[in-house]
Design an enzyme around this catalytic site. Structure first.
Site, PDB file in Angstrom:
ATOM      1  N   ASP A  21      47.348  39.755  -4.653  1.00 25.88           N
ATOM      2  CA  ASP A  21      47.570  38.658  -5.944  1.00 25.88           C
ATOM      3  C   ASP A  21      48.060  37.457  -5.719  1.00 25.88           C
ATOM      4  O   ASP A  21      48.889  37.406  -4.753  1.00 25.88           O
ATOM      5  CB  ASP A  21      48.129  39.541  -6.776  1.00 25.88           C
ATOM      6  CG  ASP A  21      48.110  39.176  -8.429  1.00 25.88           C
ATOM      7  OD1 ASP A  21      47.029  38.576  -8.676  1.00 25.88           O
ATOM      8  OD2 ASP A  21      48.840  39.407  -9.156  1.00 25.88           O
ATOM      9  N   ASN A  69      38.942  43.107 -13.480  1.00 31.49           N
ATOM     10  CA  ASN A  69      38.571  41.778 -13.084  1.00 31.49           C
ATOM     11  C   ASN A  69      37.124  41.340 -13.401  1.00 31.49           C
ATOM     12  O   ASN A  69      37.001  40.242 -13.293  1.00 31.49           O
ATOM     13  CB  ASN A  69      38.938  41.472 -11.502  1.00 31.49           C
ATOM     14  CG  ASN A  69      40.433  41.554 -11.135  1.00 31.49           C
ATOM     15  OD1 ASN A  69      40.743  41.975 -10.051  1.00 31.49           O
ATOM     16  ND2 ASN A  69      41.184  40.949 -11.871  1.00 31.49           N
TER      17      ASN A  69
END
Ligand code: IPE
Ligand code: IPE
Ligand code: MG
Length: 234
Positions: A21, A69
């Site tokens: 991330d 996502n």
């Protein structure tokens, strides 16, 4: 890499999982588009993959795209898909040479068809890899994985025990992660390996993924090696 400990010895983590991330924030800080962050992240991912297997990991699971996502803007997703295309078309040969097997986990039916073909092709071409297993989590969600396992069990009309249930997950046959790393400062699992990480050691790094170098990876492993895994016992 081993450390001597009072309670015994703990070996190099056999299975390491990484939530990659921070690509977007890495780019933002440099006034670059988010896609540039993803490109830098992919470069880092390739470097860390090689490093992890050279260092002694046998399984490496990388969270590349969550089910959630998929709700990102089309422009960002198209950029990510272009990177997946590059990776699978150019990088699989290197995995074959390094004797690494590739497996993709997630609901890949949610991805463009040509990427699904590239994934299947990559898994097929690396099928004989004996040195390690690289698992890429793409369009992956742990809750969706668990619900799909429950539905398989219901359809089979059988009660399950832990072992049977594990075998219905995408990670069938893969030992649970010993060490789970998340880069990018957030301290959450974001729907990653919820069942499998029940006893994983967690490590959070403030570094954005493109800045997470091999030395940072080694630091996470050293931290892991100094821990005491009790599994509820004394
Ligand atoms: C992780 O980086 C990669 C993907 C989720 C595809 P992000 O894109 O989430 O980056 P940040 O968290 O916005 O910085
Ligand atoms: C988790 O990152 C997913 C991946 C790294 C692939 P996110 O950026 O999607 O997580 P949240 O939204 O901050 O929880
Ligand atoms: Mg993020």
């Amino acid at each position: 890499m081993k450390v001597q400990k009072e309670r015994g010895e703990i070996a190099y983590p056999r299975h390491i999982a990484v939530i990659m991330d921070g690509n977007g924030r890495w780019a933002k800080k440099r006034l670059l588009p988010r896609g540039a962050g993803h490109r830098a992240g992919l470069k880092r991912m390739i470097e860390l993959t090689e490093h992890a297997f050279l260092s002694g990991a046998q399984y490496l699971t990388l969270y590349a795209l969550s089910t959630e996502n998929l709700q990102r803007p089309k422009e960002e997703l198209d950029g990510l898909y272009a990177l997946f295309r590059d990776y699978f078309s150019e990088h699989v040969e290197k995995l074959v040479k390094k004797d690494i097997r590739l497996r993709v986990i997630g609901d890949i039916s949610l991805l463009p068809e040509d990427i699904v073909s590239l994934i299947r092709d990559g898994e097929g071409r690396t099928a004989e890899g004996k040195r390690g297993l690289l698992i890429l989590a793409i369009a992956y969600g742990a809750r969706q994985e668990i619900v799909s396992a429950v539905n398989q069990a219901v359809r089979a009309g059988e009660e399950v025990d832990e072992e049977k249930f594990s075998s219905l997950l995408y990670t069938e046959g893969v030992p649970a992660p010993d060490l789970l790393i998340r880069t990018g400062k957030e301290k959450r699992l974001s729907n990653f390996l919820l069942w499998q990480s029940a006893y994983s050691e967690l490590y959070f790094s403030d570094k954005m993924f493109p800045d997470f170098k091999c030395a940072d990876f080694d630091k996470a492993v050293s931290d892991y090696l100094a821990r005491d895994r009790r599994y509820g016992k004394v």
